[in-house]
Design a protein around this motif. Structure first.
Motif, PDB file in Angstrom:
ATOM      1  N   ASP A 189     -16.016 -18.918   5.295  1.00 40.35           N
ATOM      2  CA  ASP A 189     -15.926 -18.757   6.745  1.00 40.35           C
ATOM      3  C   ASP A 189     -16.277 -17.343   7.193  1.00 40.35           C
ATOM      4  N   LYS A 190     -16.738 -16.505   6.264  1.00 43.41           N
ATOM      5  CA  LYS A 190     -17.103 -15.118   6.583  1.00 43.41           C
ATOM      6  C   LYS A 190     -18.627 -14.978   6.595  1.00 43.41           C
ATOM      7  N   LEU A 191     -19.151 -14.473   7.700  1.00 44.67           N
ATOM      8  CA  LEU A 191     -20.592 -14.371   7.866  1.00 44.67           C
ATOM      9  C   LEU A 191     -21.222 -13.454   6.820  1.00 44.67           C
ATOM     10  N   TRP A 192     -20.576 -12.313   6.542  1.00 41.51           N
ATOM     11  CA  TRP A 192     -21.162 -11.364   5.604  1.00 41.51           C
ATOM     12  C   TRP A 192     -21.184 -11.932   4.187  1.00 41.51           C
ATOM     13  N   ARG A 194     -21.547 -15.195   3.513  1.00 40.73           N
ATOM     14  CA  ARG A 194     -22.630 -16.189   3.502  1.00 40.73           C
ATOM     15  C   ARG A 194     -23.991 -15.515   3.384  1.00 40.73           C
ATOM     16  N   ARG A 195     -24.168 -14.433   4.115  1.00 43.13           N
ATOM     17  CA  ARG A 195     -25.451 -13.730   4.039  1.00 43.13           C
ATOM     18  C   ARG A 195     -25.655 -13.088   2.662  1.00 43.13           C
TER      19      ARG A 195
END
Length: 435
Positions: A189-192, A194-195
């Protein structure tokens, strides 16, 4: 400084393993997959894996942490395969070196079973996946950057003295870990995060290609076909894959293209002919010896008797023919049945987990486990990685996930989280439940 950091990490994990075997299992997985001690000057030959295994086993026997002794079909067949390898050992054509390798394989398989006994929660599943991804992925990120910096001129190799030292072996390991990165990327759930995982997947793929391994290329192709077939937009996905393939061909040097082109002319390639000779030798051994020839097959004494070309004595370079030559037809059947069961369980997980919201996070795990296994089945046909930890750890993830679903663990975990009386009794470390 790096050596001191590795020593401190291993000592800490060994101590924690004595108190909480679940942490010992995670520490063992890190050491067995990444081999951090092999990256140092003074610890390369130290028995750090044995230290971690012993501390975990002591913790298993001495602590009151939760256990799960329920056997799955995969565990039963793996235990049968282990028993068969014990039966075949005395019949080895070269006992002493076979015993050394048997000892190594038994340790790996034993710790796989221990992992299935002490891990049980959602946190354990996710933590194990992260350890697997981080342990192997670090070499992929490093290798991918190296390939980009050098234009693919040099091959990517694994850590010296490990299962994945060779360019072919490390490439297959990287190919197999990419789907696990995808699972974590889909459930984070963390964007960083996932990237970061997307970047890691790209670099691992670049590193696998930069290894110039033809087996890895076939494994990537098999995995891509599985994902393409199951994807919702096949036409669009097909165009993207085609474009990526063209970019790879343009970027990589002529030496890479020439090497990959030999896949279609295998009958004119010396390496491929040597493999065929080794495969025929394994077949001859299995026909003549019920128990195989033991773990040391590619030696002059064995080749002189069973190889079509006795002077060409090579390893099988195939997970299938390796097991066939070492443990006969019965060993190969057990090996194939085991992986069939893992594939089937992963497929059931993919379908059944998607039926309700509480278990939906496991559907990508089942799907990505099958993608990894497809890569292992195809790439492993050309590599001697029958006993490498990583695919067996994927089995652990699948079995743990299906157990978690079967006992409706989300209800149990939610009830414990909501009950104030259990808060003080829950053992956690860095947010990970361990007791």
């Amino acid at each position: 400084m790096f050596t001191l950091a590795v020593v401190a990490a291993i000592a800490t994990l060994a101590f924690l393993g004595l108190r909480h075997p679940a942490l010992g299992v995670l520490g063992w997985t890190w050491i067995s997959l990444m081999n951090p001690h092999a990256l140092t000057w003074r610890l390369a030959d130290a028995p750090v894996a044995a230290i971690m295994a012993v501390s975990t086993l002591i913790g298993l026997l001495a602590t009151s942490d939760r256990r799960n002794f329920r056997f799955s079909p995969e565990m039963v067949v793996l235990s049968m395969f282990m028993a068969w390898m014990c039966i075949t050992l005395p019949f080895s054509m070269r006992f002493d070196p076979s015993f050394a390798l048997w000892n190594r394989v038994m340790k790996i398989d034993l710790m796989i079973l221990v992992a299935l006994f002490v891990l049980y929660s959602r946190q354990h599943i996710v933590a194990l996946a992260w350890v697997m991804v981080g342990s192997v992925g670090i070499y992929g990120v490093k290798g991918g950057l190296f390939t980009l910096a050098t234009g693919g001129t040099y091959r990517v190799w694994g850590p010296d003295g490990t299962y994945i030292y060779g360019n072919n072996e490390v490439a297959l390991a990287l190919v197999m870990v990419i789907p696990l990165m995808r699972f974590l990327q889909m459930t984070s759930d963390k964007l960083w995060v996932r990237r970061g995982l997307v970047a890691s997947m790209v670099l691992c793929a670049v590193a696998a290609i930069g290894s110039q391994s033809r087996g890895a290329l076939l494994a990537i192709t098999a995995m891509a076909l599985v994902m393409w077939w199951r994807g919702p937009h096949r036409a669009r996905a097909g165009l993207v894959m085609l474009a990526l393939g063209v970019l790879v061909i343009i970027f990589m040097p002529d030496s890479w293209t020439e090497r990959m082109s030999t896949i279609k002319t295998y009958d004119q390639d010396d390496s491929a002919n040597q493999r065929l000779n080794a495969w025929m030798m394994a077949w001859n051994i299995a026909k003549d010896r019920l128990f195989g020839a033991g773990f040391m097959v590619s030696v002059p004494e064995v080749c002189a008797v069973y190889s079509p070309i006795p002077t060409d004595c090579r390893a099988a370079h195939s997970i299938y023919f390796m097991v066939l030559g070492e443990h006969g037809f019965i060993g190969l059947i057990l090996f194939l049945v085991f992986w069939f069961l893992v594939w089937r369980s992963a497929g059931k997980l993919r379908v059944e987990a998607a039926r309700q919201a509480e278990t939906a996070w496991l559907a990508p795990l089942g799907a990505m486990a099958q993608v990894s296994l497809a890569g292992y089945a195809v790439g492993g046909a050309f590599l001697s990685l029958s006993y490498y930890d990583l695919p067996y750890n994927i089995m652990v993830l699948v079995v743990l996930a299906r157990r978690w679903m079967a006992r409706k663990a989300w209800m149990e975990e939610a009830a414990e989280a909501a009950d104030p009386a259990t808060v003080g009794k829950r053992k956690t470390l860095f947010g990970l439940r361990i007791g």
